[in-house]
Scaffold this motif. Structure first.
Motif, PDB file in Angstrom:
ATOM      1  N   GLU A 217       0.852  -1.189   0.000  1.00 21.85           N
ATOM      2  CA  GLU A 217       0.000   0.000   0.000  1.00 21.85           C
ATOM      3  C   GLU A 217       0.885   1.235   0.000  1.00 21.85           C
ATOM      4  OE1 GLU A 217      -3.862  -1.592   2.525  1.00 21.85           O
ATOM      5  OE2 GLU A 217      -2.479  -0.183   3.473  1.00 21.85           O
ATOM      6  N   LEU A 218       0.436   2.268  -0.702  1.00 25.56           N
ATOM      7  CA  LEU A 218       1.112   3.555  -0.693  1.00 25.56           C
ATOM      8  C   LEU A 218       0.154   4.590  -0.117  1.00 25.56           C
ATOM      9  CD1 LEU A 218       3.534   5.365  -1.482  1.00 25.56           C
ATOM     10  CD2 LEU A 218       2.369   5.731  -3.683  1.00 25.56           C
ATOM     11  N   TRP A 219       0.571   5.254   0.954  1.00 29.16           N
ATOM     12  CA  TRP A 219      -0.232   6.262   1.637  1.00 29.16           C
ATOM     13  C   TRP A 219       0.457   7.616   1.537  1.00 29.16           C
ATOM     14  CZ3 TRP A 219      -4.838   5.483   4.346  1.00 29.16           C
ATOM     15  CH2 TRP A 219      -5.242   4.144   4.440  1.00 29.16           C
ATOM     16  N   ARG A 220      -0.306   8.640   1.222  1.00 33.10           N
ATOM     17  CA  ARG A 220       0.185  10.019   1.270  1.00 33.10           C
ATOM     18  C   ARG A 220      -0.018  10.495   2.701  1.00 33.10           C
ATOM     19  NH1 ARG A 220       1.655  14.229  -1.795  1.00 33.10           N
ATOM     20  NH2 ARG A 220       0.958  16.294  -1.138  1.00 33.10           N
ATOM     21  N   MET A 221       1.065  10.916   3.367  1.00 30.63           N
ATOM     22  CA  MET A 221       1.010  11.207   4.794  1.00 30.63           C
ATOM     23  C   MET A 221       0.372  12.556   5.112  1.00 30.63           C
ATOM     24  SD  MET A 221       2.030   8.383   5.796  1.00 30.63           S
ATOM     25  CE  MET A 221       1.921   8.702   7.541  1.00 30.63           C
ATOM     26  N   GLU A 222       0.481  13.547   4.248  1.00 27.54           N
ATOM     27  CA  GLU A 222      -0.068  14.876   4.551  1.00 27.54           C
ATOM     28  C   GLU A 222      -1.563  14.838   4.841  1.00 27.54           C
ATOM     29  OE1 GLU A 222       3.722  15.887   2.376  1.00 27.54           O
ATOM     30  OE2 GLU A 222       2.170  14.388   2.145  1.00 27.54           O
ATOM     31  N   ASP A 223      -2.287  13.987   4.120  1.00 28.75           N
ATOM     32  CA  ASP A 223      -3.734  13.920   4.320  1.00 28.75           C
ATOM     33  C   ASP A 223      -4.226  12.500   4.608  1.00 28.75           C
ATOM     34  OD1 ASP A 223      -3.308  12.900   1.799  1.00 28.75           O
ATOM     35  OD2 ASP A 223      -4.468  14.426   0.764  1.00 28.75           O
ATOM     36  N   ALA A 224      -3.312  11.603   4.980  1.00 26.45           N
ATOM     37  CA  ALA A 224      -3.634  10.207   5.316  1.00 26.45           C
ATOM     38  C   ALA A 224      -4.526   9.560   4.259  1.00 26.45           C
ATOM     39  CB  ALA A 224      -4.274  10.126   6.694  1.00 26.45           C
ATOM     40  N   THR A 225      -4.129   9.719   2.995  1.00 21.02           N
ATOM     41  CA  THR A 225      -4.895   9.189   1.873  1.00 21.02           C
ATOM     42  C   THR A 225      -4.210   7.959   1.296  1.00 21.02           C
ATOM     43  OG1 THR A 225      -5.663  11.398   1.294  1.00 21.02           O
ATOM     44  CG2 THR A 225      -5.777   9.734  -0.438  1.00 21.02           C
ATOM     45  N   LEU A 226      -4.976   6.889   1.107  1.00 20.95           N
ATOM     46  CA  LEU A 226      -4.468   5.716   0.405  1.00 20.95           C
ATOM     47  C   LEU A 226      -4.369   6.068  -1.071  1.00 20.95           C
ATOM     48  CD1 LEU A 226      -3.663   2.705   0.311  1.00 20.95           C
ATOM     49  CD2 LEU A 226      -6.103   2.197   0.021  1.00 20.95           C
ATOM     50  N   VAL A 227      -3.170   6.007  -1.625  1.00 22.40           N
ATOM     51  CA  VAL A 227      -2.940   6.348  -3.028  1.00 22.40           C
ATOM     52  C   VAL A 227      -3.195   5.146  -3.918  1.00 22.40           C
ATOM     53  CG1 VAL A 227      -1.207   7.137  -4.703  1.00 22.40           C
ATOM     54  CG2 VAL A 227      -1.276   8.130  -2.391  1.00 22.40           C
ATOM     55  N   THR A 228      -2.653   3.992  -3.516  1.00 23.54           N
ATOM     56  CA  THR A 228      -2.826   2.783  -4.325  1.00 23.54           C
ATOM     57  C   THR A 228      -2.510   1.541  -3.502  1.00 23.54           C
ATOM     58  OG1 THR A 228      -2.317   1.770  -6.471  1.00 23.54           O
ATOM     59  CG2 THR A 228      -0.461   2.679  -5.263  1.00 23.54           C
ATOM     60  N   ARG A 229      -3.046   0.420  -3.982  1.00 26.37           N
ATOM     61  CA  ARG A 229      -2.719  -0.917  -3.466  1.00 26.37           C
ATOM     62  C   ARG A 229      -2.228  -1.741  -4.645  1.00 26.37           C
ATOM     63  NH1 ARG A 229      -7.941  -0.730  -0.366  1.00 26.37           N
ATOM     64  NH2 ARG A 229      -7.305  -0.635   1.810  1.00 26.37           N
ATOM     65  N   ALA A 230      -1.277  -2.603  -4.379  1.00 26.14           N
ATOM     66  CA  ALA A 230      -0.762  -3.486  -5.433  1.00 26.14           C
ATOM     67  C   ALA A 230      -0.259  -4.765  -4.768  1.00 26.14           C
ATOM     68  CB  ALA A 230       0.359  -2.801  -6.202  1.00 26.14           C
ATOM     69  N   THR A 231       0.012  -5.755  -5.584  1.00 25.99           N
ATOM     70  CA  THR A 231       0.594  -7.018  -5.125  1.00 25.99           C
ATOM     71  C   THR A 231       1.779  -7.331  -6.011  1.00 25.99           C
ATOM     72  OG1 THR A 231      -1.586  -7.786  -4.418  1.00 25.99           O
ATOM     73  CG2 THR A 231       0.119  -9.459  -4.667  1.00 25.99           C
ATOM     74  N   THR A 232       2.867  -7.797  -5.404  1.00 23.93           N
ATOM     75  CA  THR A 232       4.054  -8.103  -6.190  1.00 23.93           C
ATOM     76  C   THR A 232       3.836  -9.338  -7.060  1.00 23.93           C
ATOM     77  OG1 THR A 232       5.026  -9.343  -4.353  1.00 23.93           O
ATOM     78  CG2 THR A 232       5.653  -7.011  -4.571  1.00 23.93           C
ATOM     79  N   ASN A 233       4.440  -9.315  -8.240  1.00 19.48           N
ATOM     80  CA  ASN A 233       4.329 -10.415  -9.198  1.00 19.48           C
ATOM     81  C   ASN A 233       5.451 -11.432  -8.974  1.00 19.48           C
ATOM     82  OD1 ASN A 233       6.625  -9.274 -10.406  1.00 19.48           O
ATOM     83  ND2 ASN A 233       5.425  -8.154 -11.933  1.00 19.48           N
ATOM     84  N   ALA A 234       5.610 -12.359  -9.894  1.00 17.07           N
ATOM     85  CA  ALA A 234       6.604 -13.429  -9.759  1.00 17.07           C
ATOM     86  C   ALA A 234       8.031 -12.900  -9.686  1.00 17.07           C
ATOM     87  CB  ALA A 234       6.468 -14.414 -10.922  1.00 17.07           C
ATOM     88  N   ASP A 235       8.254 -11.687 -10.178  1.00 18.57           N
ATOM     89  CA  ASP A 235       9.581 -11.067 -10.125  1.00 18.57           C
ATOM     90  C   ASP A 235       9.745 -10.206  -8.869  1.00 18.57           C
ATOM     91  OD1 ASP A 235      12.152 -10.607 -11.201  1.00 18.57           O
ATOM     92  OD2 ASP A 235      11.492  -8.705 -12.063  1.00 18.57           O
ATOM     93  N   GLY A 236       8.726 -10.190  -7.992  1.00 16.59           N
ATOM     94  CA  GLY A 236       8.798  -9.392  -6.781  1.00 16.59           C
ATOM     95  C   GLY A 236       8.510  -7.914  -7.001  1.00 16.59           C
ATOM     96  N   ARG A 237       8.020  -7.566  -8.178  1.00 14.68           N
ATOM     97  CA  ARG A 237       7.727  -6.177  -8.521  1.00 14.68           C
ATOM     98  C   ARG A 237       6.222  -6.005  -8.698  1.00 14.68           C
ATOM     99  NH1 ARG A 237      12.581  -3.885 -10.485  1.00 14.68           N
ATOM    100  NH2 ARG A 237      14.192  -5.460 -10.791  1.00 14.68           N
ATOM    101  N   THR A 238       5.752  -4.774  -8.606  1.00 14.37           N
ATOM    102  CA  THR A 238       4.362  -4.516  -8.939  1.00 14.37           C
ATOM    103  C   THR A 238       4.266  -4.390 -10.451  1.00 14.37           C
ATOM    104  OG1 THR A 238       4.672  -2.128  -8.608  1.00 14.37           O
ATOM    105  CG2 THR A 238       3.849  -3.411  -6.736  1.00 14.37           C
ATOM    106  N   ASP A 239       3.118  -4.755 -11.022  1.00  5.70           N
ATOM    107  CA  ASP A 239       2.970  -4.731 -12.478  1.00  5.70           C
ATOM    108  C   ASP A 239       3.045  -3.325 -13.060  1.00  5.70           C
ATOM    109  OD1 ASP A 239       2.776  -7.506 -12.764  1.00  5.70           O
ATOM    110  OD2 ASP A 239       0.606  -7.472 -12.439  1.00  5.70           O
ATOM    111  N   ALA A 240       2.677  -2.333 -12.274  1.00  9.69           N
ATOM    112  CA  ALA A 240       2.715  -0.934 -12.714  1.00  9.69           C
ATOM    113  C   ALA A 240       3.385  -0.112 -11.614  1.00  9.69           C
ATOM    114  CB  ALA A 240       1.297  -0.431 -12.974  1.00  9.69           C
ATOM    115  N   PRO A 241       3.924   1.045 -11.953  1.00 12.40           N
ATOM    116  CA  PRO A 241       4.487   1.909 -10.913  1.00 12.40           C
ATOM    117  C   PRO A 241       3.431   2.254  -9.857  1.00 12.40           C
ATOM    118  CG  PRO A 241       5.060   2.735 -13.092  1.00 12.40           C
ATOM    119  CD  PRO A 241       4.056   1.637 -13.289  1.00 12.40           C
ATOM    120  N   LEU A 242       3.871   2.475  -8.639  1.00 15.45           N
ATOM    121  CA  LEU A 242       2.958   2.922  -7.596  1.00 15.45           C
ATOM    122  C   LEU A 242       2.480   4.340  -7.894  1.00 15.45           C
ATOM    123  CD1 LEU A 242       4.860   1.479  -4.519  1.00 15.45           C
ATOM    124  CD2 LEU A 242       2.872   0.516  -5.686  1.00 15.45           C
TER     125      LEU A 242
END
Length: 114
Positions: free
Chosen positions: A25-50
């Protein structure tokens, strides 16, 4: 100015493999907003940039990695760690931010990658 973006990569250093299936999960701290959720793929990376260059906003962010769930799903005791939270400051025009997480059930390390 260089366009900015944010990506991540998770490696299971105990097993010496990419950590597939880690919820991030990526959270913006200034306003405690969830920016995005992702799950790592077989290479340990997210399919798209956060955050890609088009959606990038400078500020303070927290990346949350559910490593305890990952280790339990592999049949291992979660150990000492459950959710690893990394707080980072991202500035516009500083180029690509890559935040790798190297983890085991007992420890982790990170750095600004390329």
């Amino acid at each position: 100015m260089k366009p900015s973006a944010l990506t991540t990569h998770v490696l299971d250093t105990a097993a010496g493999i990419p950590a597939a299936g880690v919820a991030v999960e990526l959270w913006r701290m200034e306003d405690a907003t969830l920016v995005t959720r992702a799950t790592t793929n077989a290479d340990g990376r997210t399919d798209a940039p956060l955050m890609d260059a088009a959606s990038f906003r400078p500020g303070r962010y927290e990346l949350r990695f559910a490593v305890g769930d990952y280790f339990r799903a592999r049949g291992q005791a979660a150990g000492f760690l459950d959710v690893v939270a990394l707080n980072v400051g991202l500035e516009a025009g500083r180029g690509h931010y890559h935040v790798p997480l190297l983890c085991s059930p007992w420890s982790y390390s990170t750095y600004r990658g390329s």
